[in-house]
Write a protein that holds these residues in place. Structure first.
Motif, short mmCIF file in Angstrom:
data_model
loop_
_atom_site.label_atom_id
_atom_site.label_comp_id
_atom_site.label_asym_id
_atom_site.label_seq_id
_atom_site.Cartn_x
_atom_site.Cartn_y
_atom_site.Cartn_z
N ASP A 179 1.61 -10.02 -15.56
CA ASP A 179 0.40 -9.73 -16.35
C ASP A 179 0.42 -8.35 -16.98
OD1 ASP A 179 -0.53 -12.14 -15.68
OD2 ASP A 179 -1.91 -11.46 -14.10
N TYR A 180 1.34 -7.49 -16.54
CA TYR A 180 1.33 -6.10 -17.01
C TYR A 180 2.39 -5.83 -18.07
CZ TYR A 180 -1.37 -5.80 -12.72
OH TYR A 180 -2.29 -6.02 -11.75
N GLY A 181 3.26 -6.79 -18.34
CA GLY A 181 4.29 -6.61 -19.37
C GLY A 181 5.38 -5.64 -18.99
N GLY A 182 5.48 -5.29 -17.74
CA GLY A 182 6.51 -4.36 -17.26
C GLY A 182 6.30 -4.13 -15.77
N VAL A 183 7.20 -3.37 -15.16
CA VAL A 183 7.13 -3.19 -13.71
C VAL A 183 6.09 -2.12 -13.35
CG1 VAL A 183 8.46 -2.54 -11.66
CG2 VAL A 183 9.55 -3.85 -13.50
N VAL A 184 5.17 -2.45 -12.44
CA VAL A 184 4.18 -1.48 -11.95
C VAL A 184 4.73 -0.91 -10.63
CG1 VAL A 184 1.77 -1.12 -11.25
CG2 VAL A 184 2.34 -2.88 -12.95
N PRO A 185 5.12 0.38 -10.62
CA PRO A 185 5.83 0.93 -9.47
C PRO A 185 5.15 0.72 -8.12
CG PRO A 185 5.95 2.47 -11.30
CD PRO A 185 5.01 1.37 -11.72
N GLU A 186 3.85 0.95 -8.04
CA GLU A 186 3.16 0.84 -6.75
C GLU A 186 3.18 -0.61 -6.25
OE1 GLU A 186 2.23 3.03 -4.69
OE2 GLU A 186 1.14 1.71 -3.31
N LEU A 187 2.99 -1.55 -7.17
CA LEU A 187 3.03 -2.96 -6.76
C LEU A 187 4.44 -3.34 -6.30
CD1 LEU A 187 0.86 -4.75 -9.50
CD2 LEU A 187 0.18 -3.91 -7.24
N ALA A 188 5.44 -2.75 -6.97
CA ALA A 188 6.83 -3.03 -6.59
C ALA A 188 7.09 -2.57 -5.15
CB ALA A 188 7.79 -2.33 -7.55
N SER A 189 6.68 -1.33 -4.82
CA SER A 189 6.91 -0.81 -3.47
C SER A 189 6.26 -1.71 -2.43
CB SER A 189 6.32 0.59 -3.31
OG SER A 189 6.68 1.40 -4.38
N ARG A 190 5.00 -2.05 -2.69
CA ARG A 190 4.27 -2.86 -1.70
C ARG A 190 4.93 -4.21 -1.48
NH1 ARG A 190 -2.07 -2.01 -3.25
NH2 ARG A 190 -1.90 0.20 -3.73
N ASP A 191 5.43 -4.80 -2.56
CA ASP A 191 6.06 -6.11 -2.41
C ASP A 191 7.39 -6.00 -1.67
OD1 ASP A 191 4.98 -8.59 -2.96
OD2 ASP A 191 6.54 -9.02 -4.43
N HIS A 192 8.13 -4.91 -1.89
CA HIS A 192 9.37 -4.72 -1.11
C HIS A 192 9.05 -4.64 0.38
CE1 HIS A 192 12.06 -4.38 -4.46
NE2 HIS A 192 11.51 -3.29 -4.95
N VAL A 193 7.95 -3.92 0.72
CA VAL A 193 7.56 -3.80 2.13
C VAL A 193 7.31 -5.19 2.72
CG1 VAL A 193 5.73 -3.00 3.70
CG2 VAL A 193 6.59 -1.47 1.91
N ARG A 194 6.65 -6.04 1.94
CA ARG A 194 6.34 -7.39 2.43
C ARG A 194 7.58 -8.25 2.59
NH1 ARG A 194 1.32 -6.94 -0.43
NH2 ARG A 194 2.33 -7.23 -2.43
N LYS A 195 8.54 -8.11 1.69
CA LYS A 195 9.63 -9.09 1.64
C LYS A 195 10.94 -8.66 2.31
CE LYS A 195 7.44 -12.30 -0.53
NZ LYS A 195 6.30 -11.68 -1.13
N LEU A 196 11.15 -7.37 2.48
CA LEU A 196 12.50 -6.93 2.87
C LEU A 196 12.94 -7.41 4.26
CD1 LEU A 196 15.08 -5.48 2.32
CD2 LEU A 196 13.96 -3.29 2.81
#
Ligand code: KG4
Ligand code: ZN
Length: 390
Positions: free
Chosen positions: A77-94
């Protein structure tokens, strides 16, 4: 046991929260170095941007398992990578991905003998997630950990394929953040021949995609749309090919694309066919430009082997153009399977394995370097026990 809440990143303090420590406490420790088998089992972790990648590589037998989780939908929805959302998702998935890869390979945590994680370049919060998990795990298992360079990972990804290239070779690195031509004499022995003075090739694809109304990441979507384009309907410039040198510039091409799109809209012609025609003209211009510079680099260095790596190296038209060009020069081109062109854990495991087996490893500090020139890396043959960053 991991209890420290504060880790150092290049002399800055960063708070690490969440369940990382809790999970690691229950993990069994590894056999002592004396009882370890001759070949290393390396866990590779990639979290530099919007993909969580994990792989398990046996230094002798090759890749045992790998898994990738793409955050594309998170950022769509943002048309590019949102850094804070990226970090949080890595925490969830790694950590779940680490467990999945171990299960797929029929291995347990205690079997891991070395860990490689992406230390940069990339988004610092995202890098910190991979670095924290890697160091926590390494500490708990008492095994070496190494922060590796993301672009070195890309560069070495074709080594995971059958018939890997021998050194020396010229590498074209084309990703979302980099466009570089490098002479490679050995791992860590890099001479930068040329690079983009503005946008990276992948970035140019992503921006052209946006202008054409396509979602992020745009590269594969522009390429798919271009399949229906009509040759010769538009001709786009081949930037910086009319003068000597190996640098690139893609921002003029971006402006040219925008002007073409706007003119088509004003003329009421901006339909699916015209979009496809523009996509094809844009793709052909990028491919021609990259091909011309690669030919120059091969001629200049006298190398016969060309390696292409990074997300844009998955592009079929680029592969075909470079195959044709290298064949004419009596050389050959090497690339990874498409899933290892874009970000993945396997390339990080491979790059890390080459250095870990030579005794290179991090000190106690987690390394996260947002900007990190690849030609500052030490040679694989240089003894080091404090990581790859000076
Ligand atoms: O290497 P990568 O996965 O991430 C970075 O390190 O940046 O590269 C991602 C980039 C994106 O810009 C994406 O649009 C581009 O690679 N890309 C492509 C293709 N597949 C991915 N560009 C052109 N054609 C493709 N088939
Ligand atoms: Zn990448």
């Amino acid at each position: 046991m991991i209890t420290a809440e504060t880790v150092q990143v290049n002399h800055c303090s960063t708070k690490v929260t969440g369940g990382v420590g809790f999970l690691i406490k229950s993990w069994p420790t590894n056999p002592s170095p004396q009882t370890r088998p001759r070949f290393m089992l390396i866990l590779g972790i990639e979290t530099s941007c919007d993909e969580t990648g994990v792989a398990l590589l046996d230094d002798e037998r090759g890749l045992l398992a790998h898994a990738l989780y793409s955050q594309v939908e998170v950022h769509a929805d943002y048309g590019g990578v949102v850094p804070e959302l990226a970090s949080r998702d890595h925490v969830r998935k790694l950590l779940p991905l680490c467990d999945q890869v171990l299960a797929d390979a029929g291995k347990s945590r205690a079997d891991i003998e070395g860990i490689a994680y992406t230390a940069g370049p990339g988004l610092v919060g995202a890098l910190m997630v991979g670095g924290s998990v890697a160091h926590a795990l390494g500490y708990a298992l008492d095994i070496p950990v190494l922060g590796v360079h993301h672009m070195e990972g890309h560069l070495l990804a074709p080594m995971l394929e059958d018939n890997p290239p021998a050194f020396p070779f010229v590498a074209l690195l084309v990703s979302g953040g980099h466009t570089q031509l490098v002479r490679v004499d050995a791992i860590g022995e890099y001479e930068m021949l040329g690079e983009s003075v503005d946008d990276a090739a992948g970035e140019a694809f992503d921006k052209a995609a946006k202008m054409l109304g396509l979602d992020y990441p745009g590269g594969p979507r522009v390429a798919a749309l271009a399949e229906n384009g009509r040759e010769g309907r538009y001709r786009f410039p081949r930037p910086m090919t009319d003068r000597p040198g190996l640098d690139f510039s893609f921002s003029g091409l971006k402006t040219f694309t925008l002007n073409t799109v706007n003119a088509a809209k004003e003329a009421g012609e901006f339909d699916e066919q015209v979009k496809a025609d523009i996509a094809l003209a844009f793709e052909a211009a990028v491919v021609d430009t990259l091909t011309i510079k690669c030919r120059r680099a091969l001629e200049q260095t006298g190398c016969k082997r060309l390696v292409i790596a990074g997300g844009v190296s998955a592009n079929k038209r680029l592969r075909a153009g470079l195959e044709k060009m290298t064949a004419k020069l009596g050389g050959s081109v090497f690339y990874a399977r498409p899933e290892f062109c874009t970000d993945n854990g396997a390339m990080i495991a491979y790059a890390g394995a080459q250095r870990l087996r030579k005794g290179q490893k991090d000190g106690e500090r987690i390394v996260a370097v947002p900007r990190w020139p690849m030609d500052s890396l030490p040679s694989v043959n240089e003894p080091r026990a404090n990581g790859l960053v000076d």
